[in-house]
Design a protein around this motif. Structure first.
Motif, PDB file in Angstrom:
ATOM      1  N   GLN A 435      37.128  46.693  35.762  1.00 40.47           N
ATOM      2  CA  GLN A 435      36.088  46.632  36.790  1.00 40.47           C
ATOM      3  C   GLN A 435      35.517  45.221  36.907  1.00 40.47           C
ATOM      4  OE1 GLN A 435      33.526  49.740  35.245  1.00 40.47           O
ATOM      5  NE2 GLN A 435      34.010  51.096  36.972  1.00 40.47           N
ATOM      6  N   ALA A 436      35.271  44.597  35.759  1.00 39.26           N
ATOM      7  CA  ALA A 436      34.714  43.244  35.774  1.00 39.26           C
ATOM      8  C   ALA A 436      35.694  42.257  36.399  1.00 39.26           C
ATOM      9  CB  ALA A 436      34.358  42.818  34.355  1.00 39.26           C
ATOM     10  N   SER A 437      36.975  42.370  36.043  1.00 44.38           N
ATOM     11  CA  SER A 437      37.979  41.463  36.605  1.00 44.38           C
ATOM     12  C   SER A 437      38.105  41.657  38.109  1.00 44.38           C
ATOM     13  CB  SER A 437      39.335  41.698  35.924  1.00 44.38           C
ATOM     14  OG  SER A 437      39.267  41.387  34.545  1.00 44.38           O
ATOM     15  N   ALA A 438      38.117  42.910  38.540  1.00 44.67           N
ATOM     16  CA  ALA A 438      38.230  43.188  39.977  1.00 44.67           C
ATOM     17  C   ALA A 438      37.028  42.640  40.729  1.00 44.67           C
ATOM     18  CB  ALA A 438      38.381  44.687  40.206  1.00 44.67           C
ATOM     19  N   MET A 439      35.840  42.789  40.162  1.00 40.47           N
ATOM     20  CA  MET A 439      34.632  42.309  40.809  1.00 40.47           C
ATOM     21  C   MET A 439      34.628  40.786  40.906  1.00 40.47           C
ATOM     22  SD  MET A 439      30.737  43.448  39.830  1.00 40.47           S
ATOM     23  CE  MET A 439      31.106  45.175  40.170  1.00 40.47           C
ATOM     24  N   ALA A 440      35.040  40.120  39.822  1.00 47.52           N
ATOM     25  CA  ALA A 440      35.074  38.656  39.815  1.00 47.52           C
ATOM     26  C   ALA A 440      36.125  38.127  40.782  1.00 47.52           C
ATOM     27  CB  ALA A 440      35.342  38.147  38.407  1.00 47.52           C
ATOM     28  N   ASP A 441      37.285  38.779  40.860  1.00 45.18           N
ATOM     29  CA  ASP A 441      38.340  38.331  41.776  1.00 45.18           C
ATOM     30  C   ASP A 441      37.944  38.549  43.231  1.00 45.18           C
ATOM     31  OD1 ASP A 441      39.910  37.590  39.638  1.00 45.18           O
ATOM     32  OD2 ASP A 441      41.057  39.474  39.598  1.00 45.18           O
ATOM     33  N   ALA A 442      37.262  39.667  43.504  1.00 44.92           N
ATOM     34  CA  ALA A 442      36.884  39.974  44.888  1.00 44.92           C
ATOM     35  C   ALA A 442      35.877  38.976  45.429  1.00 44.92           C
ATOM     36  CB  ALA A 442      36.331  41.399  44.972  1.00 44.92           C
ATOM     37  N   ILE A 443      34.933  38.549  44.592  1.00 48.58           N
ATOM     38  CA  ILE A 443      33.886  37.653  45.088  1.00 48.58           C
ATOM     39  C   ILE A 443      34.455  36.287  45.452  1.00 48.58           C
ATOM     40  CG2 ILE A 443      33.137  36.596  42.927  1.00 48.58           C
ATOM     41  CD1 ILE A 443      30.895  38.029  45.733  1.00 48.58           C
ATOM     42  N   LYS A 444      35.587  35.920  44.864  1.00 49.47           N
ATOM     43  CA  LYS A 444      36.226  34.648  45.232  1.00 49.47           C
ATOM     44  C   LYS A 444      36.616  34.643  46.706  1.00 49.47           C
ATOM     45  CE  LYS A 444      38.177  33.942  40.606  1.00 49.47           C
ATOM     46  NZ  LYS A 444      39.436  33.866  39.811  1.00 49.47           N
ATOM     47  N   ASP A 445      36.934  35.828  47.239  1.00 49.17           N
ATOM     48  CA  ASP A 445      37.295  35.952  48.648  1.00 49.17           C
ATOM     49  C   ASP A 445      36.109  36.380  49.509  1.00 49.17           C
ATOM     50  OD1 ASP A 445      39.988  35.348  48.038  1.00 49.17           O
ATOM     51  OD2 ASP A 445      40.332  37.436  47.460  1.00 49.17           O
ATOM     52  N   GLY A 446      34.902  36.319  48.921  1.00 48.18           N
ATOM     53  CA  GLY A 446      33.707  36.683  49.679  1.00 48.18           C
ATOM     54  C   GLY A 446      33.498  38.171  49.821  1.00 48.18           C
ATOM     55  N   VAL A 447      34.106  38.971  48.956  1.00 48.68           N
ATOM     56  CA  VAL A 447      33.991  40.426  49.026  1.00 48.68           C
ATOM     57  C   VAL A 447      33.110  40.911  47.883  1.00 48.68           C
ATOM     58  CG1 VAL A 447      35.228  42.624  48.941  1.00 48.68           C
ATOM     59  CG2 VAL A 447      36.261  40.642  50.083  1.00 48.68           C
ATOM     60  N   GLU A 448      32.084  41.696  48.210  1.00 45.43           N
ATOM     61  CA  GLU A 448      31.226  42.296  47.190  1.00 45.43           C
ATOM     62  C   GLU A 448      31.781  43.674  46.853  1.00 45.43           C
ATOM     63  OE1 GLU A 448      27.270  42.368  48.677  1.00 45.43           O
ATOM     64  OE2 GLU A 448      27.340  40.272  49.346  1.00 45.43           O
ATOM     65  N   LEU A 449      32.105  43.863  45.578  1.00 52.05           N
ATOM     66  CA  LEU A 449      32.743  45.103  45.136  1.00 52.05           C
ATOM     67  C   LEU A 449      31.719  45.996  44.449  1.00 52.05           C
ATOM     68  CD1 LEU A 449      35.596  46.288  45.198  1.00 52.05           C
ATOM     69  CD2 LEU A 449      35.971  45.342  42.915  1.00 52.05           C
ATOM     70  N   TYR A 450      31.671  47.270  44.869  1.00 53.82           N
ATOM     71  CA  TYR A 450      30.750  48.240  44.286  1.00 53.82           C
ATOM     72  C   TYR A 450      31.553  49.404  43.736  1.00 53.82           C
ATOM     73  CZ  TYR A 450      26.984  45.764  46.712  1.00 53.82           C
ATOM     74  OH  TYR A 450      26.113  44.805  47.153  1.00 53.82           O
ATOM     75  N   PHE A 451      31.145  49.901  42.566  1.00 49.39           N
ATOM     76  CA  PHE A 451      31.815  51.040  41.952  1.00 49.39           C
ATOM     77  C   PHE A 451      30.882  52.240  41.963  1.00 49.39           C
ATOM     78  CE2 PHE A 451      33.876  47.369  39.981  1.00 49.39           C
ATOM     79  CZ  PHE A 451      35.209  47.673  40.208  1.00 49.39           C
ATOM     80  N   THR A 452      31.384  53.355  42.429  1.00 48.77           N
ATOM     81  CA  THR A 452      30.602  54.590  42.433  1.00 48.77           C
ATOM     82  C   THR A 452      30.666  55.221  41.050  1.00 48.77           C
ATOM     83  OG1 THR A 452      31.153  54.963  44.747  1.00 48.77           O
ATOM     84  CG2 THR A 452      30.317  56.854  43.490  1.00 48.77           C
ATOM     85  N   PRO A 453      29.513  55.533  40.442  1.00 46.79           N
ATOM     86  CA  PRO A 453      29.544  56.150  39.112  1.00 46.79           C
ATOM     87  C   PRO A 453      30.318  57.450  39.125  1.00 46.79           C
ATOM     88  CG  PRO A 453      27.326  55.440  39.704  1.00 46.79           C
ATOM     89  CD  PRO A 453      28.156  55.323  40.944  1.00 46.79           C
TER      90      PRO A 453
END
Length: 459
Positions: A435-453
């Motif tokens: 989850q952390a890797s996906a979130m960090a990679d997404a923000i590089k492209d200007g995408v905010e990633l949210y995970f539903t609990p």
């Protein structure tokens, strides 16, 4: 070892939950008098069942504690089960500190059954992710909202509990001054001490630290004539507010008093210390004079107490910041408007699990991605900044911890051993490595990633 630390934390919490369960069960078993001479007591708030008073010491013996300690445990447990069920569910799951929930029970005990639900709903949402001080601040605010009349009565009663006391002198001839005053008086006293300390810093040389100067300034408050002379000598009276040198300095007390009596009102205002308060309040609360305001460094108060804090001060209101703006600057230093933006957007120290009690002046504004002199423009801004206490700043810088801003007010933290946490307005949540890797990679492209609990699986 880090996994073991997390497991030990959960085991300790669940052990404390088991202690609460045993105390609650003991209260259930001892819920009926043995005869007409067997007194019953209600330990918790309204709606909790009575308990045999004489059964409490026996439980205390089994627990090897004082009866008062076991009495408090039973009262808190009964409140959680009967008055704060949503909070109790979080406690039972081991997702929060039981002592925080117990403190919530104590703070809300005076509320009626139909009032305490407001506290329960708010605390249940916050207690698993926020720092304890934040949860308790939410509790106090909701208690005020639920029963403002009782709060005002308690506030009136507490007025008679104010005091100023002196400690004994130590071996060096110093004493502590201990006082309980209103939040408004405390703010003004602090501002005046700072004002005098700043003046003394310019007149006594550099051989004094700020705390020492503040201590000296306290002594000046006991000498009003000398204090007035000092303030007037260093109060700007020129029409040019940018002028540095005082326009005049009195030669003796009579001249000082004479000039004081002829000083215009807008000049008199400059004699006061200057302070800066961050007050969070809704427009509806101001309009209706009902509800709660939160002052950073003070906590939640009844909105009608604002006049005690502000008094008759000349108030300068800072315009509301539009958080939709994404201002970036090229310099390493954060401009004041960028600091304001980051502070309002983040709401406090953004380090994982830290209390949001820091003040704006008590934090550093840190670049999440370190500033590179040879790097691209626009490295400084809300997209790459977070407020950190100096201790947390050093930990991030020297402890091998990395952070990224992954959305407005959202800070992703990763440790050298693979732990990951997301800090946002809901508190702190643990993330998996993926989850952390996906979130960090997404923000590089200007995408905010949210995970539903994930939905809770029933036992």
């Amino acid at each position: 070892m880090l996994d073991l630390a997390t497991s030990a934390l959960r085991a300790r919490r669940l052990a404390e939950v088991e202690e609460l369960r045993l105390a609650i069960q003991w209260a259930v078993i001892q819920g009926h008098p043995r005869d007409e001479r067997d007194p019953m007591v209600t330990l918790g708030g309204e709606g909790t069942p009575p308990v045999r008073e004489h059964a409490i010491p026996e439980l205390a013996m089994a627990r090897e504690t004082h009866p008062v300690t076991s009495r408090a445990l039973m009262a808190d447990g009964l409140d959680l089960v009967h008055r704060l069920p949503a909070t109790w569910a979080v406690v039972e799951a081991g997702d929060c500190e039981p002592w925080v929930a117990r403190k919530v029970a104590v703070l809300s005990r005076a509320l009626l059954s139909e009032q305490v639900g407001r506290v329960d709903r708010a605390v249940a949402k916050a207690i698993a992710g926020h720092a304890p001080s934040t949860v308790l601040e939410i509790t106090r605010a909701k208690v005020i909202e639920a029963d403002p009349e009782t709060h005002r009565a308690e506030r009136e009663r507490s007025r008679h509990e104010r005091y100023v006391r002196l400690s004994r002198s130590d071996e060096f001839g110093y004493r502590h001054v201990i006082a309980r005053v209103t939040a408004g008086d405390a703010a003004w006293l602090d501002a005046m001490v700072d004002r005098v300390a700043d003046i003394l810093g310019t007149t006594m040389g550099a051989d004094h630290n700020h705390d020492e100067l503040r201590s000296l300034a306290m002594g000046w408050l006991a000498r009003p004539v000398d204090l007035l002379t000092l303030l007037l000598e260093h109060t700007e009276t020129s029409d040019d507010p940018a002028a540095d040198a005082p326009a005049w300095a009195p030669e003796h007390i009579d001249e000082t008093v004479a000039r004081l009596t002829t000083l215009p009102a807008h000049r008199l205002a400059r004699l006061r210390g200057r302070g800066r308060l961050f007050v969070h309040v809704t427009d509806e609360a101001l309009r209706t004079r009902t509800g709660v305001a939160r002052i950073e460094g003070v906590g939640p108060i009844d909105v009608r107490q604002l006049d005690e804090v502000l008094g008759h001060a000349d108030v300068t209101v800072t315009p509301v910041i539009d958080l939709r703006e994404r201002r970036r600057v090229d310099a390493y230093e954060h401009p004041e408007d960028v600091k304001d933006h980051v502070w309002v957007q983040t709401g406090g120290d953004c380090f994982p699990f830290t209390p949001r009690t820091a003040t704006r002046g008590g934090v550093d504004f840190d670049h999440a991605i370190p500033f590179d002199d040879t790097g691209p423009p626009g490295q400084t801004g809300p997209h790459n900044s977070g407020p950190l206490r100096r201790r947390h700043h050093r930990t991030k810088t020297h402890g091998g911890i990395t952070t990224r801003v992954v959305g407005p007010g959202r800070h992703l933290w990763r440790t050298p051993h693979g732990q990951a946490f997301l800090v946002d307005h809901t508190g702190t949540r643990r993330l998996s490595k993926d989850q952390a890797s996906a979130m960090a990679d997404a923000i590089k492209d200007g995408v905010e990633l949210y995970f539903t609990p994930s939905p809770m699986v029933p036992p």
